[in-house]
Design a protein around this motif. Structure first.
Motif, short mmCIF file in Angstrom:
data_model
loop_
_atom_site.label_atom_id
_atom_site.label_comp_id
_atom_site.label_asym_id
_atom_site.label_seq_id
_atom_site.Cartn_x
_atom_site.Cartn_y
_atom_site.Cartn_z
N GLU A 21 -14.03 -14.25 -7.77
CA GLU A 21 -14.86 -14.61 -6.62
C GLU A 21 -14.04 -15.32 -5.55
OE1 GLU A 21 -19.07 -15.13 -9.10
OE2 GLU A 21 -17.73 -16.84 -8.78
N GLN A 22 -13.06 -16.11 -5.96
CA GLN A 22 -12.17 -16.74 -4.99
C GLN A 22 -11.43 -15.67 -4.19
OE1 GLN A 22 -11.64 -19.91 -4.20
NE2 GLN A 22 -12.13 -21.22 -5.94
N ASP A 23 -10.92 -14.66 -4.88
CA ASP A 23 -10.22 -13.57 -4.20
C ASP A 23 -11.17 -12.83 -3.26
OD1 ASP A 23 -7.84 -14.16 -5.43
OD2 ASP A 23 -7.99 -12.56 -6.94
N LEU A 24 -12.39 -12.58 -3.74
CA LEU A 24 -13.37 -11.87 -2.92
C LEU A 24 -13.68 -12.63 -1.64
CD1 LEU A 24 -15.48 -9.65 -2.44
CD2 LEU A 24 -17.07 -10.98 -3.83
N ALA A 90 -2.72 -4.89 -1.77
CA ALA A 90 -2.46 -3.47 -1.58
C ALA A 90 -2.95 -2.66 -2.76
CB ALA A 90 -0.97 -3.25 -1.36
N ALA A 91 -2.77 -3.19 -3.96
CA ALA A 91 -3.22 -2.49 -5.16
C ALA A 91 -4.75 -2.39 -5.18
CB ALA A 91 -2.74 -3.22 -6.41
N LEU A 92 -5.42 -3.47 -4.77
CA LEU A 92 -6.88 -3.45 -4.73
C LEU A 92 -7.38 -2.48 -3.67
CD1 LEU A 92 -7.66 -7.25 -5.10
CD2 LEU A 92 -8.32 -5.45 -6.70
N ALA A 93 -6.68 -2.43 -2.53
CA ALA A 93 -7.08 -1.50 -1.47
C ALA A 93 -6.98 -0.06 -1.94
CB ALA A 93 -6.21 -1.72 -0.24
N ALA A 94 -5.91 0.24 -2.67
CA ALA A 94 -5.70 1.60 -3.16
C ALA A 94 -6.77 2.01 -4.16
CB ALA A 94 -4.31 1.72 -3.77
N SER A 95 -7.29 1.03 -4.91
CA SER A 95 -8.26 1.34 -5.96
C SER A 95 -9.70 1.17 -5.50
CB SER A 95 -8.01 0.45 -7.18
OG SER A 95 -8.21 -0.92 -6.85
N ARG A 117 -16.51 -1.61 -5.01
CA ARG A 117 -16.06 -2.54 -6.05
C ARG A 117 -14.76 -3.15 -5.60
NH1 ARG A 117 -17.21 -3.77 -11.23
NH2 ARG A 117 -15.53 -4.51 -12.57
N ILE A 118 -14.72 -4.47 -5.58
CA ILE A 118 -13.55 -5.17 -5.09
C ILE A 118 -13.36 -6.46 -5.89
CG2 ILE A 118 -15.03 -6.10 -3.27
CD1 ILE A 118 -12.62 -6.57 -1.58
N CYS A 119 -12.15 -6.73 -6.27
CA CYS A 119 -11.83 -7.94 -7.04
C CYS A 119 -12.67 -8.04 -8.31
CB CYS A 119 -12.00 -9.19 -6.18
SG CYS A 119 -11.03 -9.19 -4.66
N GLY A 120 -12.98 -6.90 -8.90
CA GLY A 120 -13.78 -6.89 -10.12
C GLY A 120 -15.25 -7.15 -9.91
#
Length: 253
Positions: A21-24, A90-95, A117-120
């Motif tokens: 959630e912090q990342d989100l 970048a990895a999250l953007a790709a997925s 779906r982002i940051c789990g």
């Protein structure tokens, strides 16, 4: 674990975020910067976080753009990478993929929303909304337009479901003026006069029972009385399908 509901003063309430959630929140703030969008997480996530419950579904409300437009900015923010330069962004953007919720003119859902779906975390993006309902007819689908935080809070089923978490200030906001108090008391009360809220969407009568059963909340006496009004019962039969009724009843068991 978070237990902000113990704070009598809303100003003293703090939401404890998980690492995902912090990342989100960090990504949402970055995506909001270019157009100075105010981003708020709303509804069940705020309620459940305050109650110390875990939830992976997040609804995001935006003040100056559609959900589809903001989702594109999120992807751009992810591509630039999260703070710290460790490559995760970048990895999250790709997925991450953006799913658009198709507009349905017959149901007045002309304001594009998006899900991803982002940051789990499963995230739905939608603009703040105001709603209006036809005085007569057999539909519980409202006509929607861009709205203010106050209008968006007022259209919701119960005050404790109308709380917002501002990702910029990281504070809970209560635009009904009663949501935090009702959440602390475990009271299901409508933002508007109960009869109005129930005639707009009579399914809320059953939703109240489901929330009362699941969370141990009490029904506001005015709400309970309004559920028994002949016009509300007639509206429930006219506007709500048997399948939808069954889903709510099953959820209360």
């Amino acid at each position: 674990m978070t237990a902000t509901v113990t704070a009598a003063d809303l100003a003293a309430a703090e939401v404890e975020l998980t690492s995902d959630e912090q990342d989100l929140v960090q990504v949402l703030v970055a995506a909001a910067a270019a157009q100075q969008t105010t981003v708020r997480i709303c509804g069940g996530w705020v309620r459940d976080k305050a109650l110390g419950r875990v939830t992976k579904d997040v609804d995001v409300a935006l003040d100056n753009c559609s959900g589809a437009t903001f989702a594109e900015r999120v992807v751009e923010a992810l591509a630039k990478g999260l703070e710290g330069g460790d490559g995760r962004g970048a990895a999250l953007a790709a997925s991450s993929t953006v799913g658009l919720i198709a507009a349905n003119p017959e149901q007045s859902k002309h304001l594009e929303t998006a899900t991803m779906r982002i940051c789990g975390v499963e995230v739905d993006f939608v603009n703040l909304r105001s709603e209006s309902y036809a005085d007569a007819g057999d539909s519980r689908i409202p006509t929607m337009a861009f709205g203010t935080p106050q209008e968006d809070a007022a259209r919701r089923d119960f005050t404790l479901n109308a709380l917002f978490f501002n990702v910029h200030t990281r504070r809970i906001e209560d635009f009904t003026g009663r949501g935090w108090e009702d959440l602390r008391a475990g009271l299901l009360r409508t933002p508007l006069e109960p009869r109005v809220t129930l005639l707009d969407d009579p399914l809320r009568a059953l939703r109240g029972v489901r929330f009362a059963s699941r969370y141990g909340f009490a029904l506001d006496p005015g709400f309970a009385e309004a559920c028994l009004l002949p016009e509300v019962r007639a509206a429930l039969l006219a506007k709500v399908s048997r399948e939808r009724v069954g889903k709510e009843v099953w959820g209360a068991l």
